[in-house]
Design a protein around this motif. Sequence first.
Motif, short mmCIF file in Angstrom:
data_model
loop_
_atom_site.label_atom_id
_atom_site.label_comp_id
_atom_site.label_asym_id
_atom_site.label_seq_id
_atom_site.Cartn_x
_atom_site.Cartn_y
_atom_site.Cartn_z
N TRP A 76 -23.96 23.21 -3.73
CA TRP A 76 -22.50 23.18 -3.78
C TRP A 76 -21.91 22.98 -2.39
CZ3 TRP A 76 -18.63 23.21 -7.37
CH2 TRP A 76 -17.35 23.62 -6.97
N ASN A 77 -22.47 23.68 -1.41
CA ASN A 77 -21.96 23.60 -0.04
C ASN A 77 -22.22 22.23 0.58
OD1 ASN A 77 -22.85 26.45 -0.76
ND2 ASN A 77 -21.53 26.85 0.98
N VAL A 78 -23.44 21.71 0.35
CA VAL A 78 -23.80 20.42 0.96
C VAL A 78 -22.91 19.31 0.42
CG1 VAL A 78 -25.63 18.72 1.25
CG2 VAL A 78 -26.18 21.17 1.32
N VAL A 79 -22.80 19.21 -0.89
CA VAL A 79 -22.07 18.10 -1.51
C VAL A 79 -20.56 18.27 -1.34
CG1 VAL A 79 -21.58 16.90 -3.67
CG2 VAL A 79 -23.92 17.63 -3.15
N LEU A 80 -20.03 19.41 -1.76
CA LEU A 80 -18.58 19.60 -1.72
C LEU A 80 -18.08 19.75 -0.28
CD1 LEU A 80 -16.06 19.83 -3.43
CD2 LEU A 80 -16.40 22.31 -3.51
N LEU A 133 -13.65 9.67 14.77
CA LEU A 133 -14.16 9.02 15.98
C LEU A 133 -15.33 8.07 15.72
CD1 LEU A 133 -14.15 12.07 18.46
CD2 LEU A 133 -12.36 10.37 18.09
N GLY A 134 -15.59 7.76 14.46
CA GLY A 134 -16.77 6.96 14.12
C GLY A 134 -16.69 5.50 14.47
N GLY A 135 -15.55 5.02 14.90
CA GLY A 135 -15.44 3.63 15.29
C GLY A 135 -14.86 2.74 14.19
N GLU A 136 -14.74 1.48 14.51
CA GLU A 136 -14.09 0.53 13.61
C GLU A 136 -14.82 0.40 12.28
OE1 GLU A 136 -11.05 -1.71 12.38
OE2 GLU A 136 -11.20 -0.59 14.27
N SER A 137 -16.17 0.42 12.31
CA SER A 137 -16.92 0.26 11.06
C SER A 137 -16.63 1.39 10.08
CB SER A 137 -18.42 0.20 11.35
OG SER A 137 -18.86 1.38 12.00
N ILE A 138 -16.41 2.61 10.60
CA ILE A 138 -16.06 3.75 9.75
C ILE A 138 -14.61 3.62 9.27
CG2 ILE A 138 -15.70 6.26 9.70
CD1 ILE A 138 -18.59 5.63 9.69
N HIS A 139 -13.73 3.27 10.18
CA HIS A 139 -12.31 3.19 9.85
C HIS A 139 -12.02 2.13 8.79
CE1 HIS A 139 -11.63 4.95 14.14
NE2 HIS A 139 -11.97 5.89 13.26
N GLN A 140 -12.78 1.03 8.82
CA GLN A 140 -12.57 -0.03 7.83
C GLN A 140 -12.89 0.42 6.41
OE1 GLN A 140 -14.90 -3.37 9.17
NE2 GLN A 140 -13.38 -4.02 10.71
N LEU A 141 -13.74 1.40 6.28
CA LEU A 141 -14.11 1.89 4.95
C LEU A 141 -12.97 2.65 4.29
CD1 LEU A 141 -17.73 3.23 5.64
CD2 LEU A 141 -17.10 1.14 4.42
N GLY A 142 -12.11 3.25 5.07
CA GLY A 142 -11.05 4.06 4.49
C GLY A 142 -11.63 5.23 3.70
N PHE A 147 -17.58 8.26 -0.41
CA PHE A 147 -18.62 7.98 -1.39
C PHE A 147 -19.85 7.34 -0.76
CE2 PHE A 147 -14.43 7.81 -3.35
CZ PHE A 147 -14.57 8.78 -4.31
N SER A 148 -19.64 6.40 0.13
CA SER A 148 -20.75 5.80 0.84
C SER A 148 -20.31 5.57 2.30
CB SER A 148 -21.14 4.46 0.20
OG SER A 148 -20.03 3.55 0.19
N PRO A 149 -20.93 6.28 3.22
CA PRO A 149 -22.25 6.90 3.06
C PRO A 149 -22.26 8.42 2.79
CG PRO A 149 -21.74 6.73 5.37
CD PRO A 149 -20.54 6.18 4.64
N VAL A 150 -21.11 9.13 2.90
CA VAL A 150 -21.17 10.60 2.94
C VAL A 150 -21.78 11.18 1.67
CG1 VAL A 150 -19.81 12.72 3.04
CG2 VAL A 150 -19.26 10.82 4.57
N LEU A 151 -21.17 10.90 0.52
CA LEU A 151 -21.66 11.49 -0.73
C LEU A 151 -23.06 10.98 -1.06
CD1 LEU A 151 -20.95 13.37 -3.01
CD2 LEU A 151 -19.96 11.43 -4.26
N LEU A 152 -23.30 9.69 -0.83
CA LEU A 152 -24.63 9.13 -1.10
C LEU A 152 -25.70 9.81 -0.24
CD1 LEU A 152 -26.47 6.99 -2.44
CD2 LEU A 152 -25.85 5.45 -0.56
N ASN A 153 -25.46 9.88 1.07
CA ASN A 153 -26.42 10.53 1.97
C ASN A 153 -26.66 11.99 1.59
OD1 ASN A 153 -25.33 8.90 5.07
ND2 ASN A 153 -26.45 8.11 3.34
N SER A 154 -25.58 12.70 1.27
CA SER A 154 -25.67 14.13 0.96
C SER A 154 -26.50 14.36 -0.30
CB SER A 154 -24.27 14.73 0.78
OG SER A 154 -23.50 14.58 1.94
N VAL A 155 -26.23 13.59 -1.36
CA VAL A 155 -26.94 13.78 -2.63
C VAL A 155 -28.41 13.42 -2.48
CG1 VAL A 155 -27.13 12.96 -5.00
CG2 VAL A 155 -24.88 13.48 -4.04
#
Length: 370
Positions: A76-80, A133-142, A147-155
């Motif tokens: 629960w802690n990792v995902v949420l 602070l992740g840079g332009e590649s992160i900011h473009q994802l909005g 969901f990707s990469p945070v939720l995907l990596n976590s699960v």
Amino acid sequence: MLHTTTDWLNILKPNFKVLSWTERLRCGLGALLGLALSSLISFWILGDLNTWYIAPMGASSVLLFAVPASPLSQPWNVVLGNTIAAFIGVSCYHFIPNLTVAFSVAVALAIVLMLSTDSLHPPSGAVAITAVLGGESIHQLGYQFLFSPVLLNSVLLLLIAMLYHRICGKPYPQRAQINTRTTDPTPTQKVSIQPQDIQDVLEQQTQLLDISEYDLQQLIMQAQEKAQARAIQTYTCQDIMSRDVIRLNAQDDILVALDKFKNMNLMSLPVVDDHNTLVGTLALYEVVEWFKGATDMRNSWQHQVKDIMVRQVVTVKPMQPIQDLIPYFVERSFNYIPVVDQQTLVGMISRADMIAVLNQQLMQHADSAK
């Protein structure tokens, strides 16, 4: 009073259980496999996306594989926790122009929301900062960053951790109750410390403890079993003595001894030589008497503990039954009795130690008489 660098360093160290080398290597191997496999699968799913994996997963792997019993490491802690932090981080980047303010507010809000949803996960603070602070590649994802990469990596990392611990025969995730058949306390808990007692105490805590209620129940039950096994035996001095004894050296300056009395709030201390052989005791009132006569020229040579200590000391042996000590504490008003083994100081028994064990025996006697 602390005298060495080691003493200073020891107060900075956490009171952690030191794992065996086998367990340490198992934790490291788990993190290696978890990060490698989850990153490869993420790369395969996301393809050419630059942000196919994020650094905070390294911190999550420390919790998942090194301290899986921690409440902060549960699914629960990792995902949420990571998802909340990602959402807050992206939102703060979009609505707060100043990046320093943005990531500071993001982490603060993430902590509040994670605590409010019982999903606190320390690496999530880094997730929030990455979103800002992740840079332009992160900011473009909005908000796709959630969901990707945070939720995907976590699960993925979580599933690999669950499988790895299952293969190693380790329980993960943690169960909420020791009694798996019912929500009632176990038979042992019914007549001793119950889960509700633990809950009541935890509710009074003003700090978050990094240990689950389940683990507390297990530790208390195991400690009770050991205490009950010991209670059926005759107590000896080594059973109740304090082994980490505050002591003086015969060569210590009397002023050093006074500092120890003041810092430790003790009335009497054992005195040893360089080989830890007990050579005497020194009471606080004897230091006071020395101060009274400090202006007397006849006492000018007295400046070390050995000059004013009492050399005749009543001692007991480790295997001696504690009943032998009662006359000293009751009839002679002793506060402490040194425990020696072949003249070496190995422990100390206080009046409080005796009161505690005698009270325990009285309670057991009362229970058996019912």
